[in-house]
Design a protein around this motif. Structure first.
Motif, mmCIF file in Angstrom:
data_model
loop_
_atom_site.group_PDB
_atom_site.id
_atom_site.type_symbol
_atom_site.label_atom_id
_atom_site.label_comp_id
_atom_site.label_asym_id
_atom_site.label_seq_id
_atom_site.Cartn_x
_atom_site.Cartn_y
_atom_site.Cartn_z
ATOM 1 N N HIS A 118 0.830 -1.206 0.000
ATOM 2 C CA HIS A 118 0.000 0.000 0.000
ATOM 3 C C HIS A 118 0.863 1.253 0.000
ATOM 4 O O HIS A 118 0.651 2.183 -0.792
ATOM 5 C CB HIS A 118 -0.929 -0.032 1.218
ATOM 6 N N ILE A 119 1.859 1.292 0.864
ATOM 7 C CA ILE A 119 2.710 2.484 0.975
ATOM 8 C C ILE A 119 3.498 2.716 -0.317
ATOM 9 O O ILE A 119 3.576 3.845 -0.817
ATOM 10 C CB ILE A 119 3.695 2.330 2.161
ATOM 11 N N VAL A 120 4.077 1.642 -0.863
ATOM 12 C CA VAL A 120 5.036 1.809 -1.966
ATOM 13 C C VAL A 120 4.360 1.764 -3.337
ATOM 14 O O VAL A 120 4.738 2.528 -4.235
ATOM 15 C CB VAL A 120 6.137 0.723 -1.887
ATOM 16 N N LEU A 121 3.361 0.896 -3.485
ATOM 17 C CA LEU A 121 2.832 0.636 -4.837
ATOM 18 C C LEU A 121 1.420 1.158 -5.073
ATOM 19 O O LEU A 121 1.007 1.299 -6.226
ATOM 20 C CB LEU A 121 2.840 -0.886 -5.109
ATOM 21 N N ARG A 122 0.645 1.401 -4.007
ATOM 22 C CA ARG A 122 -0.759 1.787 -4.196
ATOM 23 C C ARG A 122 -1.104 3.005 -3.346
ATOM 24 O O ARG A 122 -2.249 3.137 -2.899
ATOM 25 C CB ARG A 122 -1.693 0.619 -3.826
ATOM 26 N N ALA A 123 -0.146 3.893 -3.140
ATOM 27 C CA ALA A 123 -0.399 5.077 -2.309
ATOM 28 C C ALA A 123 -1.587 5.849 -2.869
ATOM 29 O O ALA A 123 -1.692 6.062 -4.082
ATOM 30 C CB ALA A 123 0.840 5.960 -2.286
ATOM 31 N N GLY A 124 -2.504 6.243 -1.992
ATOM 32 C CA GLY A 124 -3.673 7.017 -2.421
ATOM 33 C C GLY A 124 -4.837 6.163 -2.866
ATOM 34 O O GLY A 124 -5.938 6.673 -3.061
ATOM 35 N N LEU A 125 -4.614 4.871 -3.046
ATOM 36 C CA LEU A 125 -5.707 3.963 -3.418
ATOM 37 C C LEU A 125 -6.200 3.248 -2.161
ATOM 38 O O LEU A 125 -5.493 3.196 -1.151
ATOM 39 C CB LEU A 125 -5.204 2.939 -4.446
ATOM 40 N N PRO A 126 -7.393 2.685 -2.208
ATOM 41 C CA PRO A 126 -7.884 1.959 -1.023
ATOM 42 C C PRO A 126 -6.952 0.799 -0.668
ATOM 43 O O PRO A 126 -6.348 0.178 -1.559
ATOM 44 C CB PRO A 126 -9.251 1.433 -1.470
ATOM 45 N N ARG A 127 -6.862 0.508 0.638
ATOM 46 C CA ARG A 127 -6.006 -0.600 1.071
ATOM 47 C C ARG A 127 -6.427 -1.911 0.403
ATOM 48 O O ARG A 127 -5.594 -2.777 0.122
ATOM 49 C CB ARG A 127 -6.071 -0.722 2.600
ATOM 50 N N GLU A 128 -7.729 -2.019 0.119
ATOM 51 C CA GLU A 128 -8.244 -3.241 -0.512
ATOM 52 C C GLU A 128 -7.615 -3.479 -1.891
ATOM 53 O O GLU A 128 -7.626 -4.596 -2.403
ATOM 54 C CB GLU A 128 -9.775 -3.179 -0.670
ATOM 55 N N SER A 129 -7.076 -2.419 -2.497
ATOM 56 C CA SER A 129 -6.435 -2.601 -3.809
ATOM 57 C C SER A 129 -5.159 -3.436 -3.684
ATOM 58 O O SER A 129 -4.575 -3.830 -4.698
ATOM 59 C CB SER A 129 -6.122 -1.242 -4.444
ATOM 60 N N CYS A 130 -4.743 -3.702 -2.453
ATOM 61 C CA CYS A 130 -3.534 -4.508 -2.211
ATOM 62 C C CYS A 130 -3.864 -5.957 -1.886
ATOM 63 O O CYS A 130 -2.957 -6.752 -1.639
ATOM 64 C CB CYS A 130 -2.730 -3.910 -1.061
ATOM 65 N N PHE A 131 -5.160 -6.306 -1.856
ATOM 66 C CA PHE A 131 -5.550 -7.697 -1.608
ATOM 67 C C PHE A 131 -5.804 -8.310 -2.980
ATOM 68 O O PHE A 131 -6.745 -7.888 -3.667
ATOM 69 C CB PHE A 131 -6.841 -7.798 -0.793
ATOM 70 N N TRP A 132 -5.038 -9.269 -3.375
ATOM 71 C CA TRP A 132 -5.190 -9.849 -4.710
ATOM 72 C C TRP A 132 -5.695 -11.275 -4.583
ATOM 73 O O TRP A 132 -5.187 -12.066 -3.772
ATOM 74 C CB TRP A 132 -3.851 -9.823 -5.455
ATOM 75 N N GLU A 133 -6.675 -11.587 -5.426
ATOM 76 C CA GLU A 133 -7.279 -12.918 -5.364
ATOM 77 C C GLU A 133 -6.240 -14.023 -5.540
ATOM 78 O O GLU A 133 -6.338 -15.088 -4.937
ATOM 79 C CB GLU A 133 -8.343 -13.020 -6.464
ATOM 80 N N THR A 134 -5.233 -13.737 -6.353
ATOM 81 C CA THR A 134 -4.204 -14.739 -6.642
ATOM 82 C C THR A 134 -3.253 -14.948 -5.461
ATOM 83 O O THR A 134 -2.437 -15.863 -5.496
ATOM 84 C CB THR A 134 -3.387 -14.282 -7.861
ATOM 85 N N ASP A 135 -3.368 -14.138 -4.415
ATOM 86 C CA ASP A 135 -2.434 -14.252 -3.287
ATOM 87 C C ASP A 135 -2.448 -15.627 -2.645
ATOM 88 O O ASP A 135 -1.435 -16.090 -2.135
ATOM 89 C CB ASP A 135 -2.763 -13.203 -2.212
#
Ligand SMILES: CC(C)(COP(=O)(O)OP(=O)(O)OC[C@H]1O[C@@H](n2cnc3c(N)ncnc32)[C@H](O)[C@@H]1OP(=O)(O)O)[C@@H](O)C(=O)NCCC(=O)NCCS
Length: 150
Positions: A17-34
């Protein structure tokens, strides 16, 4: 001291979230493929500063060949340039090799392409834009049979 170890997906979210998705919802860091992937964390001393995810996914250009896709490679800004990214990358490559898979690919931010090139990755095709993450190259690496680090 730098250490790299396998982590559950939950330990990737904050750094993604901090490095790759700053400003986007935290949920944008949950990936189904995880859930099908393995995740590595990088530590400087007792502090986790890096994450990287390797998921089984064929290269779209070679759909019949087993491959892993590298995603979510990130090191906190104040910890960059100290070797954490390199150790996560090489450790992940070795794990993929031990799984009997020798093809890796990723969508690399153009600012990180030189980092991947240092470790033998090659860019294919032109620059393209991912709406949430800017300009990228598709990059690939064919692994040798011999491990680089343990
Ligand atoms: C790209 C990134 C993961 C590299 O991690 P890092 O811990 O900073 O990298 P390291 O310290 O292990 O660097 C290893 C070598 O690569 C070089 N390097 C690191 N990032 C680089 C970059 N963006 N461009 C060119 N060289 C780079 C370092 O100078 C170092 O070289 P050296 O061995 O001669 O000293 C990290 O900088 C990062 O998170 N960047 C922002 C997010 C990002 O772009 N992620 C990749 C998404 S595809």
């Amino acid at each position: 001291m730098i250490t790299v170890k396998q982590i559950p997906p939950e330990l990737t979210y904050d750094i993604r979230h901090i490095v790759l998705r700053a400003g986007l919802p935290r949920e944008s860091c949950f990936w189904e493929t995880d859930r099908d992937a393995f995740h590595l964390g990088g530590w400087l001393g007792v502090r986790q500063v890096g994450v990287a995810t390797f998921q089984p996914e064929a290269d779209p250009d070679a759909p019949d060949r087993p491959a892993y896709r590298l995603r979510g490679m990130a090191v906190l800004p104040d910890a960059q340039g100290q070797g954490v990214g390199a150790l996560m990358l090489l450790s992940g490559e070795d794990r993929v090799r031990r799984l009997g898979v020798f093809q890796l690919w990723c969508d690399a931010r153009i600012g990180a392409a030189a980092f991947y090139r240092r470790y033998g990755w090659e860019a294919y095709g032109g620059v393209y834009t991912i709406p949430t993450a800017g300009e990228h190259y598709r990059m690939k690496k064919t692994l040798g049979k011999t491990a680089v680090c343990g």
